[in-house]
Design a protein around this motif. Structure first.
Motif, mmCIF file in Angstrom:
data_model
loop_
_atom_site.group_PDB
_atom_site.id
_atom_site.type_symbol
_atom_site.label_atom_id
_atom_site.label_comp_id
_atom_site.label_asym_id
_atom_site.label_seq_id
_atom_site.Cartn_x
_atom_site.Cartn_y
_atom_site.Cartn_z
ATOM 1 N N GLY A 1 36.939 -9.551 7.559
ATOM 2 C CA GLY A 1 35.558 -9.087 7.738
ATOM 3 C C GLY A 1 34.934 -9.575 9.027
ATOM 4 O O GLY A 1 35.565 -9.549 10.083
ATOM 5 N N GLN A 2 33.691 -10.020 8.926
ATOM 6 C CA GLN A 2 32.943 -10.467 10.100
ATOM 7 C C GLN A 2 33.330 -11.915 10.407
ATOM 8 O O GLN A 2 33.096 -12.801 9.599
ATOM 9 N N HIS A 3 33.898 -12.146 11.566
ATOM 10 C CA HIS A 3 34.374 -13.504 11.848
ATOM 11 C C HIS A 3 34.108 -13.928 13.292
ATOM 12 O O HIS A 3 34.806 -14.773 13.834
ATOM 13 N N ARG A 4 33.073 -13.375 13.870
ATOM 14 C CA ARG A 4 32.780 -13.678 15.268
ATOM 15 C C ARG A 4 32.587 -15.178 15.515
ATOM 16 O O ARG A 4 32.893 -15.679 16.602
ATOM 17 N N GLU A 5 32.048 -15.897 14.523
ATOM 18 C CA GLU A 5 31.767 -17.323 14.730
ATOM 19 C C GLU A 5 32.841 -18.218 14.112
ATOM 20 O O GLU A 5 32.611 -19.392 13.905
ATOM 21 N N HIS A 6 33.990 -17.662 13.824
ATOM 22 C CA HIS A 6 34.990 -18.396 13.038
ATOM 23 C C HIS A 6 36.070 -19.067 13.886
ATOM 24 O O HIS A 6 35.963 -19.139 15.109
ATOM 25 N N PRO B 1 43.676 -16.919 17.617
ATOM 26 C CA PRO B 1 42.366 -16.282 17.417
ATOM 27 C C PRO B 1 42.470 -14.987 16.624
ATOM 28 O O PRO B 1 43.497 -14.302 16.671
ATOM 29 N N LEU B 2 41.420 -14.670 15.891
ATOM 30 C CA LEU B 2 41.309 -13.392 15.204
ATOM 31 C C LEU B 2 40.749 -12.390 16.218
ATOM 32 O O LEU B 2 40.252 -12.799 17.273
ATOM 33 N N PRO B 3 40.804 -11.072 15.890
ATOM 34 C CA PRO B 3 40.306 -10.107 16.891
ATOM 35 C C PRO B 3 38.889 -10.439 17.384
ATOM 36 O O PRO B 3 38.604 -10.330 18.577
ATOM 37 N N GLY B 4 38.035 -10.884 16.476
ATOM 38 C CA GLY B 4 36.644 -11.149 16.859
ATOM 39 C C GLY B 4 36.408 -12.509 17.473
ATOM 40 O O GLY B 4 35.283 -12.817 17.886
#
Lengths: 144, 267
Positions: free
Chosen positions: B116-121, B243-246
């Protein structure tokens, strides 16, 4: 429990988990302290605890029973109040009590703060009307 | 600040615990005010766990990396309230965890952030749980080679943290009735903490890099890049990131901040 607010001692019965903001507003009727986000982000509920700005919405009232709390009501005669009016440093005014409480601690420690020092010390008080330049001006000129 | 077991929780500054209690993410039927119990104040290179971030940032004896980490950690009000011990034990800012999704840290069998949303992960050790550890202070203390003293033992700060697995979802290796009492650091020749945030003032770290120079070289500690505070032997270790895509941008941030931090301490 005992709570000392603006130099006055109060006795109150507070249930486990009651916040200082709730005790001030609902038990003592000191509604000058505002609750906005309720989770420690915005600074609207700022009060002084032993002279240092604290967030009353996430402070449990039982943790301040031996400390001195100052609210906006205790700063009624502070020159910052006039400075905020003179500089028109508010629009809706909801954040203003918290702004003035934080600013009072700043000018107490540093009577002539620079713009940078003002911005650093006031970073925890959000104003959604965006009156920051005027808040800064009010603090810079608080003794005028 | 550490569970005391039997439904009792210790409370210090309360800046993380009180909102978590309210949101039902932590349960307690009794709270113990630890500020009357745990040491506070600074004595040479020993710091009482109850010392506030505001006290640390104002003390010129404290190395720059730790002072700057405290100064950038949160708003003035939160720094007046929050203690260094509590800061080390703060919970992740992962929004799935904070919204009580049944993720792995909550005992479930999926990491919602990965898909899901993981920009700050996280960009390291993010396979099982991609949450990112938010403590600026822990990153600085890793670089400063800190040891943590508890009511039971003393050991390196890195040993306070663990990666979650199927058997144990905790990120902290602390007994139910164990409290952090003191933190000791090694005085560096020079140190610095650099933090990338979404806005200029008080936000959680996208990436935070602490660097401290000693006789034998520069030590690095990072915030916001792994489920726990992350130590790097050198910037070359960034090549091992996953890293993940985000979160690919975080690797760039870590490289840039890392280079800048090492240059700043003359390493």
């Amino acid at each position: 429990m005992r709570l000392t607010v603006n130099g006055e001692q109060h006795e109150l019965e507070a249930p486990f988990g009651r916040s200082l903001a709730e005790a001030l507003r609902d038990d003592l009727g000191l509604t000058g302290t505002k609750v906005s986000c309720g989770e420690g982000h915005c600074g609207a509920c700022t009060v002084l605890v032993d002279g240092a700005p604290h967030l009353s919405c996430i402070t449990l009232v039982h943790t301040v029973d031996d400390r001195a709390v100052t609210t906006i009501e205790g700063l009624r005669d502070h020159p910052l109040v006039d400075a905020f009016v003179r500089c028109d440093a508010l629009q809706c005014g909801f954040c203003t009590p918290g702004q003035i409480v934080s600013a009072s601690a700043l000018v107490e420690a540093n009577p002539s703060p620079s713009s940078d020092e003002i911005r650093h010390a006031m970073a925890g008080n959000l104003c959604r009307c965006g009156t920051y330049p005027r808040i800064e001006e009010a603090i810079r000129t608080w003794r005028d | 600040m550490g569970a005391l077991g039997n439904g009792t929780r210790g409370l210090a500054g309360g800046t993380d615990l009180v909102p978590l209690l309210r949101d039902g993410l932590v349960a307690a039927d009794r709270l113990v005010d630890l500020r009357r119990v745990i040491p506070s104040g600074i004595d040479g290179t020993a710091i009482g766990a109850g010392t506030t971030l505001a006290e640390l940032e104002a003390d010129p004896q404290i190395p720059d990396a730790l002072r700057e980490a405290c100064r950038l950690a949160a708003s003035p009000q939160l720094r007046n309230m929050g203690t260094i011990g509590g800061n080390l034990l703060q919970a992740t800012r992962c929004w799935y965890w904070r919204l009580n999704y049944p993720c792995r840290l909550h005992g479930g069998d999926v990491c919602h952030a990965r898909e899901g949303q993981h920009r700050e992960h996280a960009i390291f050790a993010n396979d099982y749980c991609a949450s990112a550890h938010p403590s600026d202070v822990a990153a600085a203390l890793l670089a400063l080679d800190a040891t943590v003293e508890t009511t039971r033992a003393a050991g390196p700060l890195a040993g306070l943290y663990r990666l979650p697995d199927d058997h144990d979802r905790n990120l902290v290796d602390l007994g139910a009735d164990e409290l952090i009492t003191r933190i000791h650091y090694e005085r560096p020749e020079q140190s610095v903490y650099l933090k990338a945030m979404d806005r200029k003032r008080w936000a959680f770290a996208l990436v935070g890099v602490a660097a401290a120079r000693y006789d034998d070289g520069v030590r690095l500690g990072l915030a916001g890049v792994a489920p726990i505070p992350w130590r790097l032997a050198s910037l070359d270790d960034l090549e091992q990131a996953t890293p993940l895509p985000g979160t690919a941008y975080k690797l760039e941030l870590a490289r840039a901040l890392g280079r800048r931090a090492i240059a700043a301490v003359g390493g």
